[in-house]
Design a protein around this motif. Structure first.
Motif, PDB file in Angstrom:
ATOM      1  N   SER A 767      31.591  49.173  46.243  1.00  0.00           N
ATOM      2  CA  SER A 767      32.120  50.423  45.705  1.00  0.00           C
ATOM      3  C   SER A 767      32.128  50.412  44.179  1.00  0.00           C
ATOM      4  O   SER A 767      32.033  51.460  43.534  1.00  0.00           O
ATOM      5  N   PHE A 768      32.228  49.213  43.574  1.00  0.00           N
ATOM      6  CA  PHE A 768      32.152  49.095  42.120  1.00  0.00           C
ATOM      7  C   PHE A 768      30.698  48.984  41.654  1.00  0.00           C
ATOM      8  O   PHE A 768      30.307  49.530  40.622  1.00  0.00           O
ATOM      9  N   VAL A 769      29.881  48.274  42.452  1.00  0.00           N
ATOM     10  CA  VAL A 769      28.488  48.040  42.069  1.00  0.00           C
ATOM     11  C   VAL A 769      27.691  49.333  42.046  1.00  0.00           C
ATOM     12  O   VAL A 769      26.805  49.539  41.197  1.00  0.00           O
ATOM     13  N   SER A 770      28.005  50.258  42.959  1.00  0.00           N
ATOM     14  CA  SER A 770      27.208  51.486  43.074  1.00  0.00           C
ATOM     15  C   SER A 770      27.238  52.315  41.801  1.00  0.00           C
ATOM     16  O   SER A 770      26.301  53.080  41.524  1.00  0.00           O
ATOM     17  N   LYS A 771      28.303  52.182  40.980  1.00  0.00           N
ATOM     18  CA  LYS A 771      28.404  52.978  39.749  1.00  0.00           C
ATOM     19  C   LYS A 771      28.418  52.094  38.501  1.00  0.00           C
ATOM     20  O   LYS A 771      28.827  52.516  37.424  1.00  0.00           O
ATOM     21  N   ALA A 772      27.983  50.868  38.699  1.00  0.00           N
ATOM     22  CA  ALA A 772      28.049  49.925  37.573  1.00  0.00           C
ATOM     23  C   ALA A 772      27.114  50.293  36.442  1.00  0.00           C
ATOM     24  O   ALA A 772      27.378  50.001  35.266  1.00  0.00           O
ATOM     25  N   CYS A 773      25.995  50.972  36.737  1.00  0.00           N
ATOM     26  CA  CYS A 773      25.041  51.345  35.692  1.00  0.00           C
ATOM     27  C   CYS A 773      25.531  52.503  34.845  1.00  0.00           C
ATOM     28  O   CYS A 773      24.970  52.801  33.784  1.00  0.00           O
ATOM     29  N   GLU A 774      26.520  53.178  35.322  1.00  0.00           N
ATOM     30  CA  GLU A 774      27.056  54.331  34.600  1.00  0.00           C
ATOM     31  C   GLU A 774      28.201  53.866  33.700  1.00  0.00           C
ATOM     32  O   GLU A 774      28.861  52.867  33.988  1.00  0.00           O
ATOM     33  N   GLN A 775      28.363  54.602  32.650  1.00  0.00           N
ATOM     34  CA  GLN A 775      29.481  54.276  31.771  1.00  0.00           C
ATOM     35  C   GLN A 775      30.763  54.805  32.421  1.00  0.00           C
ATOM     36  O   GLN A 775      31.173  55.943  32.229  1.00  0.00           O
ATOM     37  N   SER A 776      31.367  53.997  33.223  1.00  0.00           N
ATOM     38  CA  SER A 776      32.540  54.430  33.987  1.00  0.00           C
ATOM     39  C   SER A 776      33.537  53.284  34.070  1.00  0.00           C
ATOM     40  O   SER A 776      33.271  52.157  33.620  1.00  0.00           O
ATOM     41  N   ASP A 777      34.681  53.615  34.657  1.00  0.00           N
ATOM     42  CA  ASP A 777      35.701  52.570  34.863  1.00  0.00           C
ATOM     43  C   ASP A 777      35.167  51.465  35.759  1.00  0.00           C
ATOM     44  O   ASP A 777      35.514  50.290  35.596  1.00  0.00           O
ATOM     45  N   ASP A 778      34.326  51.828  36.728  1.00  0.00           N
ATOM     46  CA  ASP A 778      33.771  50.820  37.641  1.00  0.00           C
ATOM     47  C   ASP A 778      32.938  49.801  36.861  1.00  0.00           C
ATOM     48  O   ASP A 778      32.961  48.600  37.155  1.00  0.00           O
ATOM     49  N   ALA A 779      32.187  50.305  35.879  1.00  0.00           N
ATOM     50  CA  ALA A 779      31.374  49.388  35.069  1.00  0.00           C
ATOM     51  C   ALA A 779      32.260  48.417  34.303  1.00  0.00           C
ATOM     52  O   ALA A 779      31.965  47.212  34.202  1.00  0.00           O
ATOM     53  N   ALA A 780      33.385  48.929  33.792  1.00  0.00           N
ATOM     54  CA  ALA A 780      34.305  48.061  33.046  1.00  0.00           C
ATOM     55  C   ALA A 780      34.902  47.006  33.965  1.00  0.00           C
ATOM     56  O   ALA A 780      35.086  45.843  33.570  1.00  0.00           O
ATOM     57  N   ILE A 781      35.211  47.422  35.196  1.00  0.00           N
ATOM     58  CA  ILE A 781      35.788  46.467  36.153  1.00  0.00           C
ATOM     59  C   ILE A 781      34.776  45.377  36.462  1.00  0.00           C
ATOM     60  O   ILE A 781      35.106  44.184  36.515  1.00  0.00           O
ATOM     61  N   VAL A 782      33.504  45.778  36.689  1.00  0.00           N
ATOM     62  CA  VAL A 782      32.474  44.792  37.015  1.00  0.00           C
ATOM     63  C   VAL A 782      32.304  43.803  35.860  1.00  0.00           C
ATOM     64  O   VAL A 782      32.238  42.582  36.071  1.00  0.00           O
ATOM     65  N   GLU A 783      32.236  44.317  34.631  1.00  0.00           N
ATOM     66  CA  GLU A 783      32.084  43.439  33.474  1.00  0.00           C
ATOM     67  C   GLU A 783      33.262  42.469  33.358  1.00  0.00           C
ATOM     68  O   GLU A 783      33.090  41.281  33.076  1.00  0.00           O
ATOM     69  N   THR A 784      34.483  42.993  33.612  1.00  0.00           N
ATOM     70  CA  THR A 784      35.687  42.161  33.484  1.00  0.00           C
ATOM     71  C   THR A 784      35.693  41.059  34.533  1.00  0.00           C
ATOM     72  O   THR A 784      36.026  39.896  34.239  1.00  0.00           O
ATOM     73  N   VAL A 785      35.329  41.416  35.780  1.00  0.00           N
ATOM     74  CA  VAL A 785      35.342  40.417  36.859  1.00  0.00           C
ATOM     75  C   VAL A 785      34.324  39.321  36.573  1.00  0.00           C
ATOM     76  O   VAL A 785      34.607  38.120  36.763  1.00  0.00           O
TER      77      VAL A 785
END
Length: 844
Positions: A767-785
């Motif tokens: 659910s985080f990976v699907s929007k990781a390429c977009e500048q979104s909160d999900d991308a920030a979460i992926v980078e942080t993890v």
């Protein structure tokens, strides 16, 4: 041929055959013939004159009435046709023997009438000769002897009945002359004593008596002979075994019109067992009284024959009465607590009414006469009866069981109540529910509410089990205030409670429960913590949702189950449609059981790829099962099985064994599969042998533990037994198995858990990976993890990678591995082996 019987009883006088024959054959003497026919017609016996070819010459009315056939019906009718079947052969044989020499004969036989009735007749048969001296015709004279034969049969039956009555009677029958001399004695005398019957006649029978009984027996017999009154005496008699047995001799006199004794009729009955029992009883009574005194038992002894009562001193002391008081029923009854008096009254009335039961027992309360103290008394009694069935004695023991009763009450309370909350437990509450249903009047309604305390697990885990116990006690104590006197509460177990609501309108039920839930939510303080008592409720109504306790509980449980899934902290009212979800769950469990039983569980392998060079570095083993008609099915079709302890363990066992076997096969082929991840459910961690269940198949297939990853979800780390889970994971980690935390970030796991548990791999949820390429909160979460994992030296796997740009982006962020449809779907073992052989590179 004519059929006739031989006579062997009384012979009837027959008419002069020659006179009858001459008269009947004289065709030229009509006057004589007419006169004879008149005589024959008036005769009381039946007469039939027929030629040998059965042509009737003369037959009188008496014969026709006897066989109930007319002269025309007798014309040409052989005797066999109206002779009784059992008499035909003998009748025909005798007739043929006498026909040969024309000798007359008599026979008794039965005729069969047209209506099927049978008549016994004495038949005289004579023959009329022609001029050559050969038989030309027969003259039959028959008389009805049915009454005589019936009387004879009855007499034989009566004689046989009397003989069997005498011979089979267990008593010895005898008769004596007026002076007492024995005249007859039944065959039983010899069977019992071994003394010939003739040696018992006169006064010889006295020689068989025990020496100590002769004088007394003679005296009793003499008194009866002198007075004519019946005699009833018991004495010992020598038997065929050489030992003496007790017998009871009774006799009564038959007198003539003047009152003089004509004969004595008597019986001798074996009463040895009764006399022995009486002797033993007297001895046992003495021992019993001594034992009763030693055991501090009171005794109430009632002699029904003399209507006398006796109370022991110990019993009077129990009642608080003086030792000189008269033992009266009214005295004892006045001391019994009024509510229990009917128990004692019933015993007394039963004895007076002739109750034939031997033993009885009752427990009742008394108030002592001297100090008024209330005491519990347990009475055990025995009724004794004579051989006639008459009550002779009642013996009762009384024991003060007040202390025992108090202990029993405590035990009974403990058995029916929950020790922690002090409200009825499941069994007692269910009994109350069943009673309420049984007593419900038509048109009335009952509501059953099941309550689940929502935050018990959280409080146990965060504050401690002592706080959890206080929560449960507080919750139980508030139920009465929340729902009022119309509610009956019970604890069904764990965090589940129940309420039975009565005397309310259906329209008010739901509102009343909602208001009660609000009262229960009030927080309370425990050692500085503020705790809340939220509850989720499921309700069913009688009789709409169930006509018995089991169905009503099931309906309420379904409503609660649905409420816990969709409406936490609120009330869910049962609806029939809710059964669908429960039935689906049951169907899943059933399907899973069959899949395990039939060995239909198999792993499919989804590749895990290095995002740096695009090569396969391992697989995740995903559970599949093969349906007989639908083919391979996914785990979602049996999802409920992963919550069931036994089924979850069985499914995991199948998967672990299959993965270990496939790994060994691939390596033996020279392939390098890397590490394979196996998923474990929270239910697996509730199993005591989880470590053995994982390691044993690896050892059996010679697979090193370092080839295996175990994937767990965050819910495993949030369970009740976190210490046990941590210890189990530590064992796996020490063995070389890596622990992967699946779906990281979607649950309630905190960073603290990464320190508390030996986590080697973090899997970023798709659910985080699907929007990781977009500048979104999900991308920030992926980078942080990813950054966090690097700092903690934890591997990172990104799940759900479906596009090349996603893989490139994750690679630039430093994500080590990727998994998803871009690299391949889950495939069976053979297809996974081909991937290892072909070595595809998805990052080119």
């Amino acid at each position: 041929m004519l059929a006739n019987d031989s006579a062997h009883a009384v012979r009837l006088p027959a008419p002069d055959e020659e006179v009858i024959a001459t008269a009947l054959s004289s065709r030229n003497a009509p006057t004589t013939r007419d006169a004879l026919e008149t005589v024959l017609g008036r005769a009381k016996v039946g007469i039939l004159h027929r030629q040998l070819d059965c042509r009737v010459l003369v037959v009188n009315e008496a014969y026709c009435a006897l066989v109930q056939r007319s002269a025309a019906e007798l014309e040409g009718l052989p005797f066999e046709e109206f002779t009784y079947a059992d008499d035909r052969e003998r009748s025909s044989r005798i007739y043929a023997a006498h026909l040969a020499n024309a000798q007359p004969f008599e026979i008794e036989k039965r005729y069969v009438r047209p209506d099927g009735s049978v008549v016994w007749c004495a038949v005289h048969v004579s023959f009329v000769l022609d001029h050559n001296g050969r038989p030309a015709s027969t003259i039959v004279v028959a008389s009805d002897i049915t009454a005589r034969r019936t009387a004879e049969q009855q007499l034989r039956e009566s004689e046989e009945h009397f003989r069997y009555t005498v011979e089979l009677n267990p008593q010895i029958a005898w008769t004596a002359a007026p002076g007492g001399s024995v005249l007859e004695v039944s065959p039983r005398w010899f069977e019992v004593t071994g003394i010939p019957r003739e040696d018992a006649l006169g006064e010889s029978w006295l020689s068989a008596l025990h020496a100590d009984d002769v004088i007394h027996t003679r005296a009793q017999w003499a008194v009866s002979i002198a007075s004519g009154h019946p005699v009833d005496v018991e004495y010992r008699l020598m038997t065929g075994s050489g030992s003496y047995r007790w017998f009871r001799s009774r006799a009564a006199a038959r007198t003539d019109a003047m009152g003089r004794v004509v004969r004595w009729y008597g019986t001798l009955e074996d009463v040895h067992d009764r006399r022995s029992a009486q002797d033993e009883l007297r001895e046992s009574e003495a021992r019993f009284r001594l034992a009763a005194q030693a055991a501090a038992l009171g005794i109430w002894d009632y002699d029904a024959v003399s209507d006398q009562r006796e109370w022991s001193d110990e019993f009077k002391a129990m009642l608080g009465l003086p030792v000189d008081i008269a033992p009266e029923v009214a005295t004892a009854l006045n001391l019994v607590v009024p509510a229990d008096r009917h128990l004692l009254t019933a015993l007394v009335e039963a004895a007076q009414a002739g109750d034939t039961s031997t033993r009885f027992e009752v427990t009742l309360r008394i108030r002592r006469g001297n100090d008024g103290a209330e005491r519990w008394m347990r009475t055990a009694g025995w009724r004794m009866h004579a051989s006639s069935g008459r009550l002779t004695r009642v013996l009762v023991t009384i024991r003060d069981v007040t202390d025992e009763r108090t202990a029993e009450d405590r035990i009974r309370w403990t058995a029916t109540h929950d020790a922690l909350t002090r409200i009825p437990n499941r069994a007692h509450f269910t009994d109350q529910l069943e009673q309420a249903i049984a007593q419900a009047v038509p048109g009335s309604q009952l509501a059953l509410v099941l309550l689940d305390v929502d935050r018990l697990k959280e409080i146990n885990d965060t504050i401690g089990h002592d706080a959890g116990d206080v929560l449960l006690k507080t919750f139980a104590s508030r139920l009465d205030r929340a729902f009022g006197p119309c509610a009956t509460a019970g604890r069904l177990g764990g965090d589940e409670f129940a309420l039975l609501l009565q005397g309310m309108q259906q329209s008010d039920l739901a509102q009343r429960v909602v208001e009660g839930l609000e009262v229960l939510r009030e927080p309370f303080e425990y050692e500085g913590y503020t705790c809340e008592t939220h509850a989720t409720a499921g309700m069913s109504v009688y009789p709409a949702d169930g006509e018995n306790a089991a169905d009503l509980l099931k309906s309420a449980d379904i409503a609660l189950y649905v409420g816990k899934a969709t409406r936490r902290g609120e009330l869910s009212i049962f609806e029939p449609a809710m059964r669908g979800g429960i039935q689906r769950r049951a169907s899943m469990l059933n399907v899973a059981r069959r899949a395990v039983r039939d060995d239909q569980v198999l792993p499919f392998y989804q590749p895990k790829v290095s995002l740096e060079d695009g090569h396969i570095v391992g697989f995740e083993a995903l559970l599949r099962w093969r349906h007989d008609t639908l083919g391979v099915q996914g785990p979602d079709t049996i999802a409920a099985a992963f919550e069931d302890l036994r089924l979850a363990a069985a499914l995991s066992d199948r998967m672990i064994d299959s993965v270990a076997r496939d790994l060994r096969g691939w390596v033996d082929q020279g392939l390098q599969p890397g590490r394979v991840a196996i998923n474990l459910s929270p239910a697996d961690f509730r199993h005591d042998r989880l470590v053995e269940r994982v390691l044993e198949p690896l050892e059996r297939h010679d697979v090193p533990p370092s080839w295996i990853d175990l994937e767990i979800t965050e819910s495993v780390l949030l369970g009740r037994d976190t210490d046990k889970v941590a210890a189990t994971l530590a064992i796996f980690h020490d063995c070389g198995i890596k622990i992967a935390l699946d779906d990281f970030g979607t649950g309630y796991a905190s960073l603290t858990h990464l320190k508390m548990f030996p986590v080697d791999v973090i899997k970023i949820d798709k659910s985080f990976v699907s929007k990781a390429c977009e500048q979104s909160d999900d991308a920030a979460i992926v980078e942080t993890v990813i950054e966090l994992a690097h700092r903690l030296c934890i591997e990172v796997v990104a799940e759900g990678v479906e596009r090349k740009d996603q893989a490139d982006y994750l690679s630039r962020l430093g994500c080590t591995y990727g998994q998803g449809y871009l690299f391949g779907r889950a495939v069976p073992p053979d297809a996974a082996a081909m991937l290892l052989i072909n070595k595809p590179n998805w990052m080119r």
